[in-house]
Design a protein around this motif. Structure first.
Motif, PDB file in Angstrom:
ATOM      1  N   TYR A 161     -17.667  33.758  14.669  1.00 34.59           N
ATOM      2  CA  TYR A 161     -17.398  34.001  15.844  1.00 34.59           C
ATOM      3  C   TYR A 161     -16.155  34.802  16.223  1.00 34.59           C
ATOM      4  CZ  TYR A 161     -20.813  30.631  17.882  1.00 34.59           C
ATOM      5  OH  TYR A 161     -21.868  30.260  18.261  1.00 34.59           O
ATOM      6  N   MET A 164     -16.769  38.371  16.437  1.00 30.72           N
ATOM      7  CA  MET A 164     -17.197  38.847  17.974  1.00 30.72           C
ATOM      8  C   MET A 164     -15.707  38.882  18.751  1.00 30.72           C
ATOM      9  SD  MET A 164     -20.394  36.840  18.925  1.00 30.72           S
ATOM     10  CE  MET A 164     -20.655  35.666  17.731  1.00 30.72           C
ATOM     11  N   LEU A 178     -15.354  29.651  22.016  1.00 25.19           N
ATOM     12  CA  LEU A 178     -16.575  29.739  21.514  1.00 25.19           C
ATOM     13  C   LEU A 178     -16.904  28.627  20.441  1.00 25.19           C
ATOM     14  CD1 LEU A 178     -17.191  33.671  21.169  1.00 25.19           C
ATOM     15  CD2 LEU A 178     -18.179  32.129  22.830  1.00 25.19           C
ATOM     16  N   PRO A 181     -16.735  23.992  20.821  1.00 23.40           N
ATOM     17  CA  PRO A 181     -18.223  23.168  21.333  1.00 23.40           C
ATOM     18  C   PRO A 181     -19.115  23.108  20.261  1.00 23.40           C
ATOM     19  CG  PRO A 181     -17.305  24.706  23.007  1.00 23.40           C
ATOM     20  CD  PRO A 181     -16.377  25.077  21.861  1.00 23.40           C
ATOM     21  N   MET A 182     -19.117  24.292  19.706  1.00 24.22           N
ATOM     22  CA  MET A 182     -20.050  24.403  18.218  1.00 24.22           C
ATOM     23  C   MET A 182     -19.782  23.294  17.222  1.00 24.22           C
ATOM     24  SD  MET A 182     -22.651  26.317  18.944  1.00 24.22           S
ATOM     25  CE  MET A 182     -23.186  26.748  17.074  1.00 24.22           C
ATOM     26  N   TRP A 226     -27.474  34.638   8.986  1.00 18.80           N
ATOM     27  CA  TRP A 226     -28.828  35.559   9.711  1.00 18.80           C
ATOM     28  C   TRP A 226     -28.221  35.935  11.031  1.00 18.80           C
ATOM     29  CZ3 TRP A 226     -29.599  34.198  15.050  1.00 18.80           C
ATOM     30  CH2 TRP A 226     -30.472  34.658  15.491  1.00 18.80           C
ATOM     31  N   ALA A 227     -27.228  35.673  11.582  1.00 24.94           N
ATOM     32  CA  ALA A 227     -26.557  36.182  12.887  1.00 24.94           C
ATOM     33  C   ALA A 227     -25.538  37.507  12.659  1.00 24.94           C
ATOM     34  CB  ALA A 227     -26.015  35.299  13.729  1.00 24.94           C
ATOM     35  N   TYR A 230     -26.491  40.983  13.228  1.00 26.94           N
ATOM     36  CA  TYR A 230     -26.585  41.503  14.747  1.00 26.94           C
ATOM     37  C   TYR A 230     -25.124  41.848  15.274  1.00 26.94           C
ATOM     38  CZ  TYR A 230     -31.373  40.296  14.438  1.00 26.94           C
ATOM     39  OH  TYR A 230     -32.971  40.123  14.123  1.00 26.94           O
ATOM     40  N   VAL A 231     -24.361  41.011  14.852  1.00 27.84           N
ATOM     41  CA  VAL A 231     -22.819  40.864  15.419  1.00 27.84           C
ATOM     42  C   VAL A 231     -22.464  42.145  14.734  1.00 27.84           C
ATOM     43  CG1 VAL A 231     -20.763  39.792  15.243  1.00 27.84           C
ATOM     44  CG2 VAL A 231     -22.830  38.443  15.560  1.00 27.84           C
TER      45      VAL A 231
ATOM     46  N   LEU B  92     -32.855  40.245  21.081  1.00 27.49           N
ATOM     47  CA  LEU B  92     -32.680  40.716  19.731  1.00 27.49           C
ATOM     48  C   LEU B  92     -34.000  41.376  18.997  1.00 27.49           C
ATOM     49  CD1 LEU B  92     -30.449  38.040  17.997  1.00 27.49           C
ATOM     50  CD2 LEU B  92     -29.966  40.224  18.979  1.00 27.49           C
ATOM     51  N   MET B 148     -20.213  25.169  26.392  1.00 22.38           N
ATOM     52  CA  MET B 148     -21.023  26.267  25.537  1.00 22.38           C
ATOM     53  C   MET B 148     -21.168  27.290  26.490  1.00 22.38           C
ATOM     54  SD  MET B 148     -23.324  24.599  22.728  1.00 22.38           S
ATOM     55  CE  MET B 148     -22.897  23.725  21.336  1.00 22.38           C
ATOM     56  N   TYR B 152     -19.946  31.264  26.529  1.00 23.60           N
ATOM     57  CA  TYR B 152     -20.790  32.259  26.552  1.00 23.60           C
ATOM     58  C   TYR B 152     -20.480  33.431  27.832  1.00 23.60           C
ATOM     59  CZ  TYR B 152     -25.464  34.368  27.252  1.00 23.60           C
ATOM     60  OH  TYR B 152     -26.375  35.266  27.463  1.00 23.60           O
ATOM     61  N   ARG B 167     -25.772  41.955  22.361  1.00 29.13           N
ATOM     62  CA  ARG B 167     -26.042  41.588  21.092  1.00 29.13           C
ATOM     63  C   ARG B 167     -25.394  40.181  20.830  1.00 29.13           C
ATOM     64  NH1 ARG B 167     -23.792  44.460  17.482  1.00 29.13           N
ATOM     65  NH2 ARG B 167     -23.314  46.256  18.831  1.00 29.13           N
ATOM     66  N   TRP B 168     -24.070  40.228  21.186  1.00 33.34           N
ATOM     67  CA  TRP B 168     -23.198  39.139  20.952  1.00 33.34           C
ATOM     68  C   TRP B 168     -23.752  37.985  21.727  1.00 33.34           C
ATOM     69  CZ3 TRP B 168     -17.570  41.488  20.386  1.00 33.34           C
ATOM     70  CH2 TRP B 168     -17.472  42.361  19.520  1.00 33.34           C
ATOM     71  N   VAL B 171     -26.575  36.177  20.405  1.00 34.20           N
ATOM     72  CA  VAL B 171     -26.327  35.418  19.005  1.00 34.20           C
ATOM     73  C   VAL B 171     -25.717  34.172  19.508  1.00 34.20           C
ATOM     74  CG1 VAL B 171     -24.777  35.058  16.925  1.00 34.20           C
ATOM     75  CG2 VAL B 171     -26.200  37.188  17.368  1.00 34.20           C
ATOM     76  N   VAL B 172     -24.655  33.965  20.549  1.00 38.49           N
ATOM     77  CA  VAL B 172     -23.919  32.968  20.830  1.00 38.49           C
ATOM     78  C   VAL B 172     -24.939  32.118  21.655  1.00 38.49           C
ATOM     79  CG1 VAL B 172     -22.579  31.995  22.586  1.00 38.49           C
ATOM     80  CG2 VAL B 172     -21.742  33.771  20.759  1.00 38.49           C
ATOM     81  N   ILE B 174     -28.335  31.898  21.219  1.00 39.59           N
ATOM     82  CA  ILE B 174     -29.313  31.306  20.250  1.00 39.59           C
ATOM     83  C   ILE B 174     -28.430  30.041  19.394  1.00 39.59           C
ATOM     84  CG2 ILE B 174     -30.531  31.603  18.275  1.00 39.59           C
ATOM     85  CD1 ILE B 174     -31.241  34.458  19.129  1.00 39.59           C
ATOM     86  N   LEU B 175     -27.341  30.466  18.895  1.00 35.69           N
ATOM     87  CA  LEU B 175     -26.915  29.515  18.022  1.00 35.69           C
ATOM     88  C   LEU B 175     -26.595  28.306  18.760  1.00 35.69           C
ATOM     89  CD1 LEU B 175     -24.456  31.431  15.707  1.00 35.69           C
ATOM     90  CD2 LEU B 175     -26.837  30.381  15.128  1.00 35.69           C
ATOM     91  N   GLY B 176     -26.032  28.435  20.228  1.00 35.46           N
ATOM     92  CA  GLY B 176     -25.614  27.479  21.112  1.00 35.46           C
ATOM     93  C   GLY B 176     -26.751  26.492  21.418  1.00 35.46           C
ATOM     94  N   ASN B 179     -27.697  24.164  18.479  1.00 38.60           N
ATOM     95  CA  ASN B 179     -26.694  23.097  18.760  1.00 38.60           C
ATOM     96  C   ASN B 179     -26.917  22.132  19.435  1.00 38.60           C
ATOM     97  OD1 ASN B 179     -24.398  22.087  17.217  1.00 38.60           O
ATOM     98  ND2 ASN B 179     -22.829  23.102  18.420  1.00 38.60           N
TER      99      ASN B 179
END
Lengths: 234, 254
Positions: A161, A164, A178, A181-182, A226-227, A230-231, B92, B148, B152, B167-168, B171-172, B174-176, B179
C-alpha cells in the motif's frame, strides 16, 4: 525475452537480496529514521500507559493489544519512507528499468522492511514487558513466533500500500486509511494469540489464532506479490 | 455545450485505452429516464405498503419495521461491493476505462449504503439492545467494510494521473473484497449479539414478502444511482481529456 537476462530462481534470489541490501544500507547510513521511529514507539507505549491509568492488573491485561497497536502505529511510519528515498532522486524509475521480474523488487523491499520492523520490535517488546508489568512468559518462543507471523503480514500489506500511497497526495493520511482496515483480521488474531500466550494459555486458545494468522500471511503474501506489478507499471 | 458537438470522440491520452472504443459523453438513455421515475416510486410504494400493512412484531412491536430499510440497505451495499470487485478485475484484464469508472461509481454508492446500514442498525439497536454500538461480529465487519470503501475513495481522490488511479484503485478494490470474507469469518469466533438472518421458515410470510420486495426496490435504486454516477464520471473524463487535447494543440501551434 530477447534481452540477455539471467533467469531462474538463483537470479531472482540475487535480485531480491540486492534490493533488500540496498534499502538496509541506505537505512544504516542515516539511522536517524530508525531512531526516530523507535522513540515514537516508546512514546506511544507511555501514552497508552497514561491513558489506561496506573492499575497493574489492567495494564497487564491490555499489554497484548497495546503492543500490537504500538507496532502498527510506529511501523506504518517506516513504509512510506522506504519509497520516499527512491522518489527523491528519481531512483524508482531506474530501479524499475532494470531487467528481471518486478515482484523481486517487492520481495526485496518486504525483507528490508521486515528487518526494520523486527529490530524495532526487539526494543519495543522488552519495553512493553517492563512498562506493563508482564513477566517473562513461559512459552516465549511461541510469543516470538506470533510476533514474527503478525509482522510478516503487516509488512507485506504495508509495503504494497505504501507503493501507492507514497506517490499520491497527502500520503501520510492515505497509507493508514488504506492499510488499517485491511489489517483488522491480522490484528485480531495476533492480539488474541499474544494475549493467550502471555496469560499462560491454559485453554490452548492460541493454536487456532496462530493457524489463522499463518493463513492470513499466505493470503496476503500471494495477493500482494500478484498485485505489485500492476501497482508499479508506469 | 451544443447538442451536435457533444458526442464527438476526443483524442485518447494512452495507447492502452485507445484500443477500446473512445469514451463519449453518454446520450440520454430512455431506460435510465424510465428507471429514474420507476425506482424511487417503487421503493416509496413498497415502503409505505409494508410499513403500514405488516402487523407489529411479537417482541419488538412496530420497531421491527426498520428491517424494511436496514436489511435492503445492507443487501445493496454488498451488491455494490461485488460490482466494484467485478469491474476492478475487468479493468485489469481489459484496461477499459469504462470498467474503472463503473467501479468508482459503485464504490461511491456502496459507501453511502454501507453508512446507511450502520446508521439504521444503530437506530434499531438503541431501543432493542439498549446500546448504539456493540463490538459484535456483524457490526465490526460492516464498519471495516465501510472504512475500506472510504479508503478506496480517498485513494481515488488523492491520485491525479488517471491511468495510475485506475490501476491502483482496481488493486485496492480486489484486495479489499478478498478481505471481506476473511473479516467475516475471523470474527465468527467472537461472541455475537447480532441475530442471524431470519429464515423464511421462522418468519411470517408477509414479513418475508415485504423484505424481498423492498430488497428488490433497493436494488433498482442501487442500479439507478450507479448509472447516474457513471454517466457523470464519463462526462467528467471526456471533459478532462478534451482540455488536455486542447492544451496540447495550443502548445503545438505556438
Amino acid at each position: 525475452m530477447t534481452t540477455p537476462v539471467q533467469a531462474g530462481w538463483r537470479a531472482d534470489a540475487t535480485r531480491v537480496m540486492a534490493v533488500c541490501v540496498k534499502d538496509l544500507t541506505a537505512e544504516r547510513r542515516t539511522k536517524s529514521n530508525f531512531n526516530a521511529i523507535v522513540a515514537m514507539a516508546g512514546m506511544i507505549l507511555l501514552l497508552f500507559g497514561f491513558a489506561l491509568g496506573a492499575d497493574t492488573e489492567g495494564l497487564r491485561n491490555a499489554a497484548a493489544g497495546v503492543l500490537w497497536l504500538t507496532i502498527l502505529f510506529s511501523g506504518v511510519l517506516a513504509f512510506n519512507r522506504s519509497y520516499q528515498i527512491e522518489l527523491e532522486s528519481g531512483a524508482l524509475e531506474q530501479l524499475l528499468l532494470y531487467p528481471g521480474e518486478r515482484w523481486t523488487i517487492f520481495i526485496g523491499k518486504v525483507l528490508a522492511n521486515l528487518a526494520f520492523v523486527l529490530s524495532m520490535e526487539a526494543i519495543t517488546l522488552p519495553l512493553t514487558g517492563v512498562l506493563y508489568h508482564v513477566s517473562f512468559p513461559e512459552r516465549w518462543p511461541e510469543v516470538l513466533g506470533v510476533l514474527l507471523l503478525g509482522t510478516v503480514g503487516f509488512v507485506t500489506l504495508g509495503t504494497l500500500y505504501a507503493a501507492m500511497a507514497s506517490r499520491s497526495r497527502s500520503r501520510e493520511v492515505l497509507l493508514p486509511l488504506l492499510l488499517f482496515p485491511m489489517l483488522v483480521p491480522l490484528l485480531l488474531s495476533a492480539t488474541q494469540a499474544t494475549a493467550a500466550l502471555l496469560g499462560g494459555d491454559v485453554m490452548g486458545d492460541s493454536r487456532t489464532w496462530i493457524r489463522l494468522l499463518a493463513t492470513f500471511d499466505v493470503i496476503f503474501l500471494v495477493g500482494a506479490t500478484w498485485a505489485f506489478p500492476y501497482v508499479m507499471e508506469g | 455545450m451544443a447538442e451536435s458537438t457533444r458526442r464527438e470522440p476526443v483524442p485518447q491520452p494512452s495507447a492502452r485505452i485507445a484500443r477500446h472504443t473512445p469514451l463519449v459523453t453518454p446520450a440520454p438513455a430512455r431506460w435510465l429516464t424510465a428507471l429514474t421515475w420507476f425506482a424511487p416510486l417503487f421503493a416509496m410504494a413498497a415502503q409505505a405498503y409494508f410499513v403500514s400493512q405488516s402487523a407489529p412484531d411479537r417482541d419488538m412491536g412496530h420497531l421491527q419495521k426498520i428491517m424494511y430499510v436496514h436489511v435492503p440497505a445492507a443487501w445493496s451495499a454488498f451488491l455494490a461491493f461485488f460490482w466494484v470487485f467485478a469491474q476492478s478485475i475487468r479493468y485489469l484484464v481489459t484496461r477499459n476505462e469504462r470498467a474503472d469508472l463503473q467501479a468508482a461509481s459503485a464504490a461511491e454508492v456502496g459507501a453511502v449504503f454501507t453508512g446507511l446500514t450502520l446508521a439504521l442498525g444503530s437506530i434499531w439497536g438503541r431501543p432493542t439492545w439498549g446500546i448504539w454500538w456493540t463490538w459484535d461480529a456483524r457490526l465490526t465487519s460492516t464498519a471495516v467494510l465501510f472504512l475500506m470503501f472510504v479508503g478506496y475513495l480517498a485513494l481515488r481522490g488523492l491520485t491525479d494521473d488517471p491511468d495510475r488511479r485506475a490501476r491502483w484503485s482496481a488493486v485496492v478494490g480486489i484486495l479489499g473484497a478478498l478481505n471481506v470474507p476473511i473479516v467475516y469469518m475471523s470474527v465468527k469466533w467472537w461472541r455475537t449479539l447480532h441475530q442471524p438472518q431470519s429464515s423464511p421458515g421462522t418468519l411470517d410470510p408477509f414479513y418475508t414478502l415485504g423484505l424481498r420486495t423492498n430488497a428488490v426496490a433497493f436494488s433498482f435504486l442501487l442500479i439507478l444511482f450507479i448509472a447516474h454516477r457513471y454517466r457523470t464520471h464519463v462526462a467528467q473524463r471526456v471533459r478532462e481529456m478534451a482540455q488536455d487535447a486542447a492544451a496540447l494543440q495550443r502548445r503545438r501551434t505556438t
